[in-house]
Design an enzyme around this catalytic site. Structure first.
Site, PDB file in Angstrom:
ATOM      1  N   HIS A 191       0.805  -1.221   0.000  1.00  0.00           N
ATOM      2  CA  HIS A 191       0.000   0.000   0.000  1.00  0.00           C
ATOM      3  C   HIS A 191       0.839   1.274   0.000  1.00  0.00           C
ATOM      4  O   HIS A 191       0.427   2.297   0.559  1.00  0.00           O
ATOM      5  CB  HIS A 191      -0.967   0.005   1.195  1.00  0.00           C
ATOM      6  CG  HIS A 191      -2.209  -0.806   0.959  1.00  0.00           C
ATOM      7  ND1 HIS A 191      -2.660  -1.774   1.840  1.00  0.00           N
ATOM      8  CD2 HIS A 191      -3.083  -0.807  -0.064  1.00  0.00           C
ATOM      9  CE1 HIS A 191      -3.761  -2.328   1.362  1.00  0.00           C
ATOM     10  NE2 HIS A 191      -4.040  -1.768   0.200  1.00  0.00           N
ATOM     11  N   HIS A 291      -5.283  -4.740 -10.935  1.00  0.00           N
ATOM     12  CA  HIS A 291      -5.882  -4.467  -9.626  1.00  0.00           C
ATOM     13  C   HIS A 291      -7.400  -4.587  -9.765  1.00  0.00           C
ATOM     14  O   HIS A 291      -7.996  -4.048 -10.688  1.00  0.00           O
ATOM     15  CB  HIS A 291      -5.492  -3.044  -9.225  1.00  0.00           C
ATOM     16  CG  HIS A 291      -6.033  -2.573  -7.922  1.00  0.00           C
ATOM     17  ND1 HIS A 291      -6.996  -1.588  -7.829  1.00  0.00           N
ATOM     18  CD2 HIS A 291      -5.732  -2.924  -6.652  1.00  0.00           C
ATOM     19  CE1 HIS A 291      -7.256  -1.347  -6.567  1.00  0.00           C
ATOM     20  NE2 HIS A 291      -6.511  -2.140  -5.828  1.00  0.00           N
TER      21      HIS A 291
END
Length: 395
Positions: A191, A291
């Site tokens: 992240h 993603h």
């Protein structure tokens, strides 16, 4: 076939709100797509409203021309909000065009190269606290049929980690690897948390667990940092979910910043832009692993790409979801016993929405929590599988 209306529908999805875009034509056909952007729902709704005025009366089948001109005519180009709205418009135009012809979107994108894609599970770990919790959740998820597991074990880390904290954070990784064995693939999410030396240190510690990749080790706006980390990392590096449009991906590929490329169809520019980015990746022999942590329409669009792109390697997908995921659309995904998701049959994107069911779950504010110690709580306690499972012994 002229566009008469472009509007939005919003549904609460626990950690975010899904935004669906609906394109209506003068021939009575409707195309749908997803424009989910976590924490920025109101901004995206405004951006879609601007596009609605711009596209009214345009030919719904002239996709390339419409998207090119909207990009060309915009004074402020790019950015996650504008590109999410534009991506959804593009996908809705593909959906309605394919519906008009009675074919799936992948037929219009060159036809299938496969009938299934290898998936890895996200969200399987929600609620886990101890290493034993993670190991038990991993075994349940593998029991469903998944052969890949992804999660972020780094809690609220911000740029730097003390050695003792890193050791503690890697205990669940060790427990999961021991529980599932070497044949299940692990994917470790970062992240964008770490500075360069910390990311390199984390990558070196991860090597013993043999992850497929270490995702977004550094903030997404730092290509130089990513190049440096990859040059010293013993494990492959993945990135791209927060990159938008080809102009971001070109320098990353040219500088060998990544081993896996992860654009998101909902943000990167839509289906045709994703196809172009995959071609850029293929020219560098970099596998494509989009993603996809969002809703049924994002997954449907990503699966259409999985059907057509030779270098499509992995599909990210949530292992469980809110109980109403199966109510709000006709999504009926098939997960095979060896961890593949079948490409759905059907025209367009292969999915329809149930607006009455959506209305039962109105907008609810959900702040983003990436730098919070509850980031692992991304699914509700009553989350459930929404897959049709083949041979996994779970129903």
């Amino acid at each position: 076939m002229k566009i008469t209306h472009l509007d939005t529908v919003v549904v609460d999805f626990y950690r975010t709100n899904l935004i669906f875009v609906r394109l209506t034509t003068d021939e009575g056909l409707t195309g749908i797509a997803e424009a989910t952007l976590e924490g920025q729902e109101h901004a995206v709704l405004g951006a879609v409203a601007v596009l609605a005025e711009a596209v009214r009366g345009k030919d719904a089948t002239r996709i390339t021309q419409t998207i090119y001109e909207l990009n060309r005519d915009a004074y402020w180009r790019g950015g996650p909000v504008s590109m999410t709205a534009l991506s959804a418009l593009e996908m809705a135009m593909w959906d309605v065009s394919a519906r008009a012809l009675g074919v799936p979107v992948h037929r219009m994108l060159g036809g299938q190269v496969r009938d299934r894609v290898r998936a890895y599970a996200n969200g399987w770990f929600s609620g886990a606290v101890t290493p034993e919790d993670f190991a038990e959740a991993a075994l349940r998820t593998v029991g469903q049929g998944f052969r890949g597991l992804k999660w972020d074990p780094f809690e609220a880390a911000d740029l730097f980690l003390e050695p003792r904290d890193l050791r503690r954070m890697l205990e669940p990784v060790e427990a999961v690897r021991a529980a599932v064995g070497d044949d299940v693939e692990l994917f470790i999410e970062g992240h964008g948390r770490f500075d360069v030396p910390t990311a390199i240190r984390v990558a070196r510690e991860l090597e013993r667990y043999q992850p497929v990749f270490f995702e977004e080790p550094c903030p997404p706006d730092g290509i130089d940092a990513l190049v440096e980390v990859r040059s010293k990392s013993p494990v492959p590096i993945a990135a791209g979910e927060r990159w938008i449009g080809r102009n971001t991906f070109v320098p990353a590929l040219a500088r060998n910043a990544v081993d896996y490329l992860q654009p998101d169809v909902t943000h990167a520019g839509g289906l045709l832009e994703m196809s172009f980015i995959s071609t850029l990746a293929a020219a560098h022999y970099v596998p494509f692993a989009p993603h996809n942590p969002s809703g049924p329409l994002s997954t449907a669009a990503t699966l259409q790409l999985g059907a057509t792109l030779p270098n499509f390697r992995y599909l990210e997908i949530m292992a469980t979801d809110v109980p109403w995921r199966s109510d709000i659309s006709s999504e009926r995904l098939r997960l095979t016993a060896d961890g593949d998701v079948m490409i759905p049959e059907g025209i367009g994107l292969g999915i329809d929405l149930d607006y009455d069911a959506i209305a039962e779950h109105p907008f609810t504010p959900h702040p983003m929590r990436i730098f919070s110690d509850v980031v692992a709580d991304i699914r509700p306690p009553d989350a459930r599988s929404y897959f049709n499972l083949e041979g996994a012994g779970v129903r």
